[in-house]
Scaffold this motif. Structure first.
Motif, PDB file in Angstrom:
ATOM      1  N   ASP A 123       0.843  -1.190   0.000  1.00  0.00           N
ATOM      2  CA  ASP A 123       0.000   0.000   0.000  1.00  0.00           C
ATOM      3  C   ASP A 123       0.887   1.251   0.000  1.00  0.00           C
ATOM      4  O   ASP A 123       1.631   1.497   0.945  1.00  0.00           O
ATOM      5  N   ILE A 124       0.804   2.040  -1.069  1.00  0.00           N
ATOM      6  CA  ILE A 124       1.681   3.199  -1.221  1.00  0.00           C
ATOM      7  C   ILE A 124       1.426   4.246  -0.146  1.00  0.00           C
ATOM      8  O   ILE A 124       2.311   5.058   0.168  1.00  0.00           O
ATOM      9  N   SER A 125       0.238   4.232   0.469  1.00  0.00           N
ATOM     10  CA  SER A 125      -0.036   5.203   1.521  1.00  0.00           C
ATOM     11  C   SER A 125       0.840   4.969   2.748  1.00  0.00           C
ATOM     12  O   SER A 125       1.091   5.893   3.521  1.00  0.00           O
ATOM     13  N   GLU A 126       1.301   3.728   2.944  1.00  0.00           N
ATOM     14  CA  GLU A 126       2.206   3.429   4.055  1.00  0.00           C
ATOM     15  C   GLU A 126       3.506   4.212   3.913  1.00  0.00           C
ATOM     16  O   GLU A 126       4.088   4.665   4.900  1.00  0.00           O
ATOM     17  N   LEU A 127       3.971   4.350   2.676  1.00  0.00           N
ATOM     18  CA  LEU A 127       5.176   5.149   2.421  1.00  0.00           C
ATOM     19  C   LEU A 127       4.880   6.619   2.688  1.00  0.00           C
ATOM     20  O   LEU A 127       5.663   7.310   3.358  1.00  0.00           O
ATOM     21  N   TYR A 128       3.752   7.083   2.190  1.00  0.00           N
ATOM     22  CA  TYR A 128       3.385   8.495   2.356  1.00  0.00           C
ATOM     23  C   TYR A 128       3.248   8.877   3.827  1.00  0.00           C
ATOM     24  O   TYR A 128       3.568  10.002   4.215  1.00  0.00           O
ATOM     25  N   GLU A 129       2.777   7.965   4.639  1.00  0.00           N
ATOM     26  CA  GLU A 129       2.503   8.255   6.041  1.00  0.00           C
ATOM     27  C   GLU A 129       3.765   8.378   6.900  1.00  0.00           C
ATOM     28  O   GLU A 129       3.694   8.807   8.059  1.00  0.00           O
ATOM     29  N   ILE A 130       4.923   8.037   6.363  1.00  0.00           N
ATOM     30  CA  ILE A 130       6.171   8.199   7.108  1.00  0.00           C
ATOM     31  C   ILE A 130       6.386   9.685   7.403  1.00  0.00           C
ATOM     32  O   ILE A 130       6.281  10.531   6.507  1.00  0.00           O
ATOM     33  N   ASN A 131       6.691  10.001   8.632  1.00  0.00           N
ATOM     34  CA  ASN A 131       6.872  11.398   9.054  1.00  0.00           C
ATOM     35  C   ASN A 131       8.261  11.891   8.644  1.00  0.00           C
ATOM     36  O   ASN A 131       9.281  11.406   9.141  1.00  0.00           O
ATOM     37  N   ILE A 132       8.288  12.841   7.713  1.00  0.00           N
ATOM     38  CA  ILE A 132       9.564  13.426   7.286  1.00  0.00           C
ATOM     39  C   ILE A 132       9.561  14.941   7.489  1.00  0.00           C
ATOM     40  O   ILE A 132      10.212  15.682   6.745  1.00  0.00           O
ATOM     41  N   ASP A 133       8.859  15.396   8.513  1.00  0.00           N
ATOM     42  CA  ASP A 133       8.778  16.831   8.783  1.00  0.00           C
ATOM     43  C   ASP A 133      10.156  17.463   8.963  1.00  0.00           C
ATOM     44  O   ASP A 133      10.354  18.642   8.631  1.00  0.00           O
ATOM     45  N   ASP A 134      11.111  16.705   9.489  1.00  0.00           N
ATOM     46  CA  ASP A 134      12.442  17.243   9.756  1.00  0.00           C
ATOM     47  C   ASP A 134      13.452  16.888   8.670  1.00  0.00           C
ATOM     48  O   ASP A 134      14.661  17.090   8.853  1.00  0.00           O
ATOM     49  N   PHE A 135      12.966  16.341   7.562  1.00  0.00           N
ATOM     50  CA  PHE A 135      13.855  15.895   6.483  1.00  0.00           C
ATOM     51  C   PHE A 135      13.398  16.481   5.151  1.00  0.00           C
ATOM     52  O   PHE A 135      12.255  16.916   5.003  1.00  0.00           O
ATOM     53  N   ILE A 136      14.304  16.466   4.162  1.00  0.00           N
ATOM     54  CA  ILE A 136      13.942  16.900   2.811  1.00  0.00           C
ATOM     55  C   ILE A 136      13.431  15.725   1.997  1.00  0.00           C
ATOM     56  O   ILE A 136      12.438  15.842   1.280  1.00  0.00           O
ATOM     57  N   ASN A 181       9.654  16.093   1.081  1.00  0.00           N
ATOM     58  CA  ASN A 181       9.103  17.226   1.820  1.00  0.00           C
ATOM     59  C   ASN A 181       9.298  18.459   0.932  1.00  0.00           C
ATOM     60  O   ASN A 181      10.355  19.105   0.962  1.00  0.00           O
ATOM     61  N   LEU A 182       8.302  18.756   0.114  1.00  0.00           N
ATOM     62  CA  LEU A 182       8.430  19.826  -0.882  1.00  0.00           C
ATOM     63  C   LEU A 182       8.584  21.197  -0.224  1.00  0.00           C
ATOM     64  O   LEU A 182       9.283  22.078  -0.754  1.00  0.00           O
ATOM     65  N   LYS A 183       7.954  21.354   0.904  1.00  0.00           N
ATOM     66  CA  LYS A 183       8.046  22.632   1.621  1.00  0.00           C
ATOM     67  C   LYS A 183       9.484  22.890   2.059  1.00  0.00           C
ATOM     68  O   LYS A 183      10.036  23.979   1.829  1.00  0.00           O
TER      69      LYS A 183
END
Length: 362
Positions: A123-136, A181-183
């Motif tokens: 399930d590709i959403s499992e990848l999306y759900e990884i928290n990368i707020d502190d990463f690029i 993390n596009l932002k």
């Protein structure tokens, strides 16, 4: 229970018409396993994809109401940077469009980038759900380049440290699967830094992958487990442990442990599932990883076209081959290939789908 106001997951692909014909297989592998709790927008960076190919792509998602396809013309970008976008081997200029995803998806702050030569087993959403707020980015180690670094193949150590500026002993990540993390990418001005670095290096060994590894610092990279980007070329290279103390053995150990837990198969190198069944010497190593791709392809509307293309490829590259010999190549190398004999005919089946019937005279 229906989920209201579903969150949208953005997936980004980039292709010319040559590779785009394989997108329906990738999409089928994504859609069939994707959580219904999300909507999905698949943005395709379009380098002259033919209309009939786009029709095939559209047909591949028609059963999945939570998926939508969008196209973005990238020819202006290609023309603007045509002198910088050098290519060789099986690479195309579309690979460089990774640099510009934050500009193309202006109102999006998180996205998944996928190469075309992938098969999604989870399930590709499992990848999306990884928290990368502190990463690029989140990316997995490239086992093949870790191997080259260990052996210092083609003076890889000097290239890695002195040209790319990577820390000693740190291998590249593979850029075929990226959670971005596009932002934060925009805040760090990564796009311009990539263009500047590409201009400085000229001809990076693995094109944009080298540039991304050079520009994005280690503290900004979330290390994905290898099952999220399992490069089959690692098996092609037949990775083996070297010494008890080698850090490289950690990469090998992870690859060997995850061989039956692969979430994304990445068909790296010029050897792909759609061209493997010829005379390639490593077919015994690769065939079992190619089977899943062909099984998925058999569920798409382009299966017959892909099969015909494969047969024609084999016939073109061996003028003495006839159709029976080509079929025998499949028979010997595919466990899912079956032959049924009757009194006057041989019938050939792929995934229980009849594909050829030949009259016999004995």
């Amino acid at each position: 229970m229906e989920v209201l106001d579903k969150q949208t997951i953005n997936i980004f692909l980039s292709s010319d018409d040559i590779y785009a014909k394989y997108i329906p297989v990738l999409l089928e592998s994504i859609c069939s396993k994707a959580s219904k709790n999300y909507n999905y927008i698949v943005t395709i960076a379009d380098a002259n994809i033919a209309e009939n190919t786009k029709s095939s792509i559209a047909n591949s998602i028609k059963l999945y109401s939570n998926f939508k396809i969008k196209y973005v013309d990238i020819n202006n970008l290609i023309r603007k940077y045509k002198d910088l976008f050098v290519t060789f081997a099986h690479f195309t200029v579309s690979t460089y469009i990774r640099f510009f995803i934050p500009d193309i998806l202006r109102d999006v702050n998180k996205a998944i980038y996928l190469d075309i030569d992938l098969l999604i087993n989870s399930d590709i959403s499992e990848l999306y759900e990884i928290n990368i707020d502190d990463f690029i980015v989140a990316a997995a180690v490239d086992a093949c380049y870790a191997r080259e670094l260990y052996y210092n193949k083609n003076n890889e150590i000097s290239y890695s440290e002195n040209v790319l500026g990577l820390p000693k002993g740190v291998p590249e990540f593979n850029a075929g699967v990226l959670l971005i993390n596009l932002k934060k990418w925009r805040e760090e001005n990564i796009t311009q830094k990539c263009i500047d670095k590409l201009s400085e290096i000229g001809t990076p060994r693995v094109l944009d992958q080298c540039i991304l590894n050079s520009v994005i610092k280690q503290g900004h990279i979330y290390k994905l487990p290898v099952e999220w980007n399992y490069v089959w070329h690692a098996q092609l290279e037949d990775l083996k442990p070297i010494t008890e103390s080698s850090a490289f053995n950690g990469v090998i150990k992870e690859y060997n442990e995850k061989i039956h837990q692969i979430k994304i198969i990445h068909y790296t190198s010029s050897v792909k599932p759609w061209n493997i069944y010829g005379t390639h010497k490593d077919i015994h190593v690769l065939s079992y990883l190619a089977e899943d791709w062909w099984k998925t392809a058999s569920k798409t509307g382009i299966f017959t076209q892909l099969l015909t293309s494969q047969l024609n490829h084999n016939r073109t590259h061996n003028e003495k081959a006839n159709i029976n010999k080509v079929k025998r190549i499949y028979l010997f190398n595919l466990r899912f290939f079956k032959v049924k004999k009757s009194q006057n005919f041989k019938s050939y089946y792929l995934f229980n789908i009849p594909i050829l019937k030949i009259k016999t005279f004995y």
